[in-house]
Enzyme design. Structure first.
Site, PDB file in Angstrom:
ATOM      1  N   GLY A 110       1.055  -1.226  -0.107  1.00  0.00           N
ATOM      2  CA  GLY A 110       0.015   0.000  -0.076  1.00  0.00           C
ATOM      3  C   GLY A 110       0.896   1.255  -0.147  1.00  0.00           C
ATOM      4  O   GLY A 110       2.286   1.058  -0.150  1.00  0.00           O
ATOM      5  N   ASN A 111       0.165   2.233  -0.030  1.00  0.00           N
ATOM      6  CA  ASN A 111       0.800   3.682  -0.010  1.00  0.00           C
ATOM      7  C   ASN A 111       0.288   4.715   1.290  1.00  0.00           C
ATOM      8  O   ASN A 111      -0.673   4.372   1.727  1.00  0.00           O
ATOM      9  CB  ASN A 111       0.312   4.249  -1.179  1.00  0.00           C
ATOM     10  CG  ASN A 111       1.271   4.306  -2.392  1.00  0.00           C
ATOM     11  OD1 ASN A 111       2.480   4.736  -2.359  1.00  0.00           O
ATOM     12  ND2 ASN A 111       0.603   3.678  -3.361  1.00  0.00           N
TER      13      ASN A 111
END
Ligand code: CTP
Length: 401
Positions: free
Chosen positions: A206-207
């Protein structure tokens, strides 16, 4: 602090508007509540008087010596009509003035915001559609209703946005002052949040992105009268009022949603943090630790560059495309050197460059940036609320439309 007229229409959603009133007065605004006769059948005069701390009038014949409709309208920095019923908007569009609220609407000189709530059939009726269009053409802001549960068992478009979201919308309009809805008639698309690329049903790459800057951009554009499509990747923030929300998870879903939404749009802003790589294979069951203690090797593959694709395949050469870049300086160049290079590589019109570090730019309320233009321009935005940066971005987009 502003002087606000809160016009309450005769709809069941009036009870939610009591909460909007409370939020407005608690943040220091002076609010005069002007309900219609039928509004008082849903929520009575004592509620409005107690929450506003002011007398409540419905008729032009109350306290005639004060000529209240002229005084109230002229002194208002903003008129908020919520819930705006089909009947009330029809009267406003026709210029009728048969009670204190409709008369006040004719004397108001500041921004007027209608927040409709009604059944989907009434919202979609050609008469309502025409009235909304008339009001918008004259400079009023008519917030798109939310989709969800309506009175009774049915669901659809026509729901009043949540009080907190109406409050946020009004706050955004107030910061614009008399600048007016300069994005009226425009369709803009904004992406927000961070994509997730799943390895297995429980794990993902993810970010770090809360979605706050993208949401601030969407809210700011709505407050300036634009039709807004917000494509949100894994964001846990309240839905902005008056915005069409499309939820996505992965970079591939974001790509599809952005390509679809941006056809015909006047401007596209890619504020989402997009994964550059995703696991080459997805395992349908949870990956287990191996008995011999070895660690799995995860092969990655590239995702598509959505911003570069949108900039290269614009439906019209007039569409304005904006990117974001979170950069740190390094041995090969400064933050701005990297920004300039990225602007050229992506082919967008504007690139909002944030300098990031371990605790700068992420999940914070404030943001500072330099907005680079393909025309060589550069605008510095000092650290401030994300909504302030959002308005600068829309000013620059507006100048290019
Ligand atoms: N972006 C995109 N699609 C991707 C990656 C990024 O649309 N696959 C967009 C982002 O939404 C942002 C801009 O491109 O508007 C810049 O993102 P950034 O991650 O800084 O760019 P990258 O191309 O990934 O560059 P870097 O090599 O610096 O990571």
């Amino acid at each position: 602090m502003a002087e606000i007229v809160l016009g309450v229409g005769g709809g069941i959603a009036a009870y939610k508007v009591a909460d909007v009133l409370r939020r407005l007065t608690e943040s220091g605004h002076g609010v005069t509540v002007v309900p219609t006769r039928s509004a008082l059948r849903f929520v009575g005069e004592p509620t409005w008087a107690a929450l506003s701390g002011r007398p409540v009038r419905t008729e032009v014949f109350d306290d005639v010596h004060e000529v209240p409709h002229v005084r109230i309208g002229r002194h208002a920095d903003l008129v908020l009509v919520a819930p705006a019923t089909a009947d009330l908007m029809a009267k406003a569009a026709a210029g009728l003035a048969d009670d204190l609220l409709t008369s006040t609407l004719l004397t108001a000189r500041g921004p007027v915001v209608f927040v409709p709530a009604m059944h989907t059939e009434m919202w979609e009726h050609p008469a309502t559609v025409a009235n909304v269009e008339t009001l918008r053409r004259r400079g009023a802001l008519v917030v798109e209703p939310a989709v969800g549960r309506l009175t009774g068992a049915d669901t659809g478009k026509g729901r009043l946005p949540e009080p907190a979201d109406i409050f946020a919308y009004v706050s955004d309009v107030l910061t614009r002052g008399d600048a007016g809805p300069d994005l009226a008639g425009r369709h803009v698309v904004v992406s927000a949040g961070g994509t997730r690329e799943h390895l297995d049903p429980v794990r993902f790459l993810g970010n770090r992105s809360s979605g706050r800057q993208g949401y601030a951009l969407a809210r700011a554009a709505a407050a300036r009268g634009a039709r807004v499509t917000l494509v949100a990747a894994n964001v846990a923030l309240p839905d902005p009022a008056g915005v069409d929300l499309v939820r996505v998870g992965s970079a591939a879903q974001l790509y599809d949603a952005m390509v679809e939404a941006s056809a015909g749009a006047d401007a596209v802003v890619m504020a989402a943090a997009v994964a550059d790589f995703r696991p080459a294979a997805y395992t349908g069951t949870k990956i287990k630790k191996s008995a011999d203690g070895t660690s799995p090797v995860i092969e990655l593959e590239r995702t598509s560059d959505i911003l570069a694709h949108l900039a290269a395949h614009r439906p019209s050469p007039k569409q304005v495309v904006v990117g974001f870049a979170a950069e740190t300086g390094d041995a090969s160049g400064s933050v701005l050197d990297h920004g300039r290079a990225k602007l050229a590589a992506k082919g967008c019109d504007l690139l909002v460059v944030n300098e990031v570090g371990a605790d700068r730019g992420f999940e914070t309320e404030d943001n500072a940036a330099v907005v680079l233009g393909a025309d060589g321009s550069s605008v510095t935005v000092e650290s401030g609320p994300k909504s302030a940066l959002a308005h600068v971005v829309w000013d620059l987009v507006r100048a290019r439309l």
